[in-house]
Design a protein around this motif. Structure first.
Motif, PDB file in Angstrom:
ATOM      1  N   ASN A   1     104.976  22.901  58.095  1.00 14.86           N
ATOM      2  CA  ASN A   1     105.542  24.321  58.357  1.00 14.86           C
ATOM      3  C   ASN A   1     104.113  25.141  58.693  1.00 14.86           C
ATOM      4  O   ASN A   1     102.887  24.849  58.518  1.00 14.86           O
ATOM      5  CB  ASN A   1     105.719  24.879  56.880  1.00 14.86           C
ATOM      6  N   THR A   2     104.627  26.240  59.645  1.00 12.14           N
ATOM      7  CA  THR A   2     103.588  27.089  60.193  1.00 12.14           C
ATOM      8  C   THR A   2     103.593  28.457  59.855  1.00 12.14           C
ATOM      9  O   THR A   2     104.574  28.923  59.354  1.00 12.14           O
ATOM     10  CB  THR A   2     103.388  27.059  61.741  1.00 12.14           C
ATOM     11  N   ASN A   3     102.516  29.117  59.868  1.00 16.34           N
ATOM     12  CA  ASN A   3     102.508  30.599  59.577  1.00 16.34           C
ATOM     13  C   ASN A   3     101.441  31.167  60.468  1.00 16.34           C
ATOM     14  O   ASN A   3     100.344  30.615  60.848  1.00 16.34           O
ATOM     15  CB  ASN A   3     101.779  30.950  58.115  1.00 16.34           C
ATOM     16  N   TYR A   4     101.596  32.514  60.702  1.00 17.89           N
ATOM     17  CA  TYR A   4     100.741  33.193  61.609  1.00 17.89           C
ATOM     18  C   TYR A   4     100.438  34.829  61.279  1.00 17.89           C
ATOM     19  O   TYR A   4     101.339  35.290  60.586  1.00 17.89           O
ATOM     20  CB  TYR A   4     101.507  33.276  63.043  1.00 17.89           C
ATOM     21  N   ALA A   5      99.270  35.002  61.546  1.00 18.56           N
ATOM     22  CA  ALA A   5      99.149  36.532  61.566  1.00 18.56           C
ATOM     23  C   ALA A   5      99.951  37.292  62.270  1.00 18.56           C
ATOM     24  O   ALA A   5     100.310  37.006  63.333  1.00 18.56           O
ATOM     25  CB  ALA A   5      97.471  36.891  61.544  1.00 18.56           C
ATOM     26  N   ASP A   6     100.327  38.575  61.637  1.00 22.09           N
ATOM     27  CA  ASP A   6     101.254  39.227  62.791  1.00 22.09           C
ATOM     28  C   ASP A   6     100.437  39.508  64.015  1.00 22.09           C
ATOM     29  O   ASP A   6     101.339  39.909  65.037  1.00 22.09           O
ATOM     30  CB  ASP A   6     101.297  40.675  61.978  1.00 22.09           C
ATOM     31  N   SER A   7      99.345  39.557  64.139  1.00 25.48           N
ATOM     32  CA  SER A   7      98.487  39.910  65.693  1.00 25.48           C
ATOM     33  C   SER A   7      98.939  38.984  66.611  1.00 25.48           C
ATOM     34  O   SER A   7      98.572  39.150  67.629  1.00 25.48           O
ATOM     35  CB  SER A   7      97.141  40.276  65.397  1.00 25.48           C
ATOM     36  N   VAL A   8      99.212  37.910  66.106  1.00 22.68           N
ATOM     37  CA  VAL A   8      99.332  36.537  67.164  1.00 22.68           C
ATOM     38  C   VAL A   8     100.635  36.001  66.985  1.00 22.68           C
ATOM     39  O   VAL A   8     100.960  35.206  67.966  1.00 22.68           O
ATOM     40  CB  VAL A   8      98.375  35.481  66.944  1.00 22.68           C
TER      41      VAL A   8
ATOM     42  N   GLY B   1     104.177  34.757  67.816  1.00 25.07           N
ATOM     43  CA  GLY B   1     104.941  34.855  68.955  1.00 25.07           C
ATOM     44  C   GLY B   1     104.077  34.462  70.345  1.00 25.07           C
ATOM     45  O   GLY B   1     104.800  34.250  71.471  1.00 25.07           O
ATOM     46  N   ARG B   2     102.890  34.341  70.079  1.00 25.44           N
ATOM     47  CA  ARG B   2     102.021  34.234  71.160  1.00 25.44           C
ATOM     48  C   ARG B   2     101.077  32.852  71.151  1.00 25.44           C
ATOM     49  O   ARG B   2     100.935  32.156  71.999  1.00 25.44           O
ATOM     50  CB  ARG B   2     100.917  35.337  71.455  1.00 25.44           C
ATOM     51  N   PHE B   3     100.902  32.404  69.800  1.00 21.54           N
ATOM     52  CA  PHE B   3     100.020  31.543  69.407  1.00 21.54           C
ATOM     53  C   PHE B   3     100.914  30.333  68.746  1.00 21.54           C
ATOM     54  O   PHE B   3     101.875  30.725  67.871  1.00 21.54           O
ATOM     55  CB  PHE B   3      98.831  31.586  68.551  1.00 21.54           C
ATOM     56  N   THR B   4     100.676  29.023  68.970  1.00 21.11           N
ATOM     57  CA  THR B   4     101.335  28.119  68.409  1.00 21.11           C
ATOM     58  C   THR B   4     100.188  27.136  67.960  1.00 21.11           C
ATOM     59  O   THR B   4      99.249  26.334  68.682  1.00 21.11           O
ATOM     60  CB  THR B   4     102.132  27.190  69.313  1.00 21.11           C
ATOM     61  N   ILE B   5     100.273  26.572  66.636  1.00 22.21           N
ATOM     62  CA  ILE B   5      99.573  25.893  66.032  1.00 22.21           C
ATOM     63  C   ILE B   5     100.139  24.436  65.870  1.00 22.21           C
ATOM     64  O   ILE B   5     101.511  24.277  65.406  1.00 22.21           O
ATOM     65  CB  ILE B   5      98.895  26.249  64.538  1.00 22.21           C
TER      66      ILE B   5
ATOM     67  N   LYS C   1      95.534  11.153  65.740  1.00 26.88           N
ATOM     68  CA  LYS C   1      94.342  11.449  66.508  1.00 26.88           C
ATOM     69  C   LYS C   1      93.217  12.345  65.807  1.00 26.88           C
ATOM     70  O   LYS C   1      92.155  12.655  66.219  1.00 26.88           O
ATOM     71  CB  LYS C   1      94.652  12.199  67.794  1.00 26.88           C
ATOM     72  N   ASN C   2      93.626  12.902  64.604  1.00 29.80           N
ATOM     73  CA  ASN C   2      92.847  13.736  63.694  1.00 29.80           C
ATOM     74  C   ASN C   2      92.580  14.893  64.248  1.00 29.80           C
ATOM     75  O   ASN C   2      91.293  15.338  64.645  1.00 29.80           O
ATOM     76  CB  ASN C   2      91.514  12.894  63.169  1.00 29.80           C
ATOM     77  N   THR C   3      93.395  15.422  65.109  1.00 33.00           N
ATOM     78  CA  THR C   3      93.143  16.582  65.880  1.00 33.00           C
ATOM     79  C   THR C   3      94.176  17.769  65.853  1.00 33.00           C
ATOM     80  O   THR C   3      95.422  17.194  65.812  1.00 33.00           O
ATOM     81  CB  THR C   3      92.953  16.304  67.379  1.00 33.00           C
ATOM     82  N   MET C   4      93.893  18.778  65.824  1.00 35.43           N
ATOM     83  CA  MET C   4      94.657  20.040  65.611  1.00 35.43           C
ATOM     84  C   MET C   4      94.543  20.937  66.905  1.00 35.43           C
ATOM     85  O   MET C   4      93.316  20.910  67.389  1.00 35.43           O
ATOM     86  CB  MET C   4      94.359  20.854  64.529  1.00 35.43           C
ATOM     87  N   TYR C   5      95.409  21.548  67.185  1.00 31.65           N
ATOM     88  CA  TYR C   5      95.561  22.366  68.423  1.00 31.65           C
ATOM     89  C   TYR C   5      95.938  23.898  67.969  1.00 31.65           C
ATOM     90  O   TYR C   5      96.701  24.158  67.183  1.00 31.65           O
ATOM     91  CB  TYR C   5      96.463  21.739  69.187  1.00 31.65           C
ATOM     92  N   LEU C   6      95.473  24.751  69.017  1.00 35.03           N
ATOM     93  CA  LEU C   6      95.785  26.088  68.871  1.00 35.03           C
ATOM     94  C   LEU C   6      96.305  26.480  70.416  1.00 35.03           C
ATOM     95  O   LEU C   6      95.403  26.543  71.095  1.00 35.03           O
ATOM     96  CB  LEU C   6      94.928  27.133  68.433  1.00 35.03           C
ATOM     97  N   GLN C   7      97.477  26.731  70.764  1.00 34.12           N
ATOM     98  CA  GLN C   7      97.884  27.103  72.077  1.00 34.12           C
ATOM     99  C   GLN C   7      97.850  28.617  72.072  1.00 34.12           C
ATOM    100  O   GLN C   7      98.790  28.976  71.313  1.00 34.12           O
ATOM    101  CB  GLN C   7      99.200  26.567  72.371  1.00 34.12           C
ATOM    102  N   MET C   8      97.402  29.242  72.881  1.00 35.59           N
ATOM    103  CA  MET C   8      97.267  30.640  72.613  1.00 35.59           C
ATOM    104  C   MET C   8      97.701  31.128  74.273  1.00 35.59           C
ATOM    105  O   MET C   8      97.290  30.861  75.122  1.00 35.59           O
ATOM    106  CB  MET C   8      95.693  31.230  72.771  1.00 35.59           C
ATOM    107  N   ASN C   9      98.866  31.749  74.099  1.00 40.25           N
ATOM    108  CA  ASN C   9      99.701  32.310  75.322  1.00 40.25           C
ATOM    109  C   ASN C   9      99.355  33.903  75.162  1.00 40.25           C
ATOM    110  O   ASN C   9      99.048  34.397  74.164  1.00 40.25           O
ATOM    111  CB  ASN C   9     101.026  31.958  75.519  1.00 40.25           C
ATOM    112  N   SER C  10      99.659  34.685  76.608  1.00 35.91           N
ATOM    113  CA  SER C  10      99.648  36.126  76.506  1.00 35.91           C
ATOM    114  C   SER C  10      98.310  36.644  75.981  1.00 35.91           C
ATOM    115  O   SER C  10      98.600  37.541  75.125  1.00 35.91           O
ATOM    116  CB  SER C  10     101.042  36.580  76.044  1.00 35.91           C
TER     117      SER C  10
END
Length: 115
Positions: free
Chosen positions: A56-63, A65-69, A75-84
């Motif tokens: 399950n994911t949660n985001y700050a209001d400021s991001v 709709g634009r960021f995706t975790i 692979k012991n790896t986490m990502y943050l896709q940041m758009n706009s």
């Protein structure tokens, strides 16, 4: 001791995109809720995105709709896709356990949004 290594930052124009990566030692992603934090000079570090043990994911209001975790536990790896991206997204980005960070922080990765 947990080791966290962030990468993928850089200079991008407003409206652009970046994908950050967080590599961790050990199998921490499947055992902990994890998150991406960011910090600017003179301000406290803030949690901007989190992913629970079950995905399950949660985001700050400021991001929202634009960021995706996301994460790849194999692979012991986490990502943050940041758009706009916006100039106010400029910060050093860190990964750590969400809510109750480990006492060990990585070096972070600088994201600068500027024309």
């Amino acid at each position: 001791q947990v080791q966290l290594v962030e990468s993928g930052g850089g200079l991008v124009q407003p409206g652009g995109s970046l994908r950050l990566s967080c590599a961790a030692s050990g199998n921490i992603f499947s055992l902990n809720a994890m998150g991406w934090y960011r910090q600017t000079p003179g301000k406290e570090r803030e949690l901007v995105a989190a992913i629970s043990r079950i995905g399950n994911t949660n985001y700050a209001d400021s991001v929202k709709g634009r960021f995706t975790i996301s994460r790849d536990s194999a692979k012991n790896t986490m990502y943050l896709q940041m758009n706009s991206l916006k100039p106010e997204d400029t910060a050093v980005y860190y990964c750590n356990r969400a809510g109750l960070p480990f006492p060990y922080w990585g070096q972070g990765t600088q994201v600068t949004v500027s024309s």
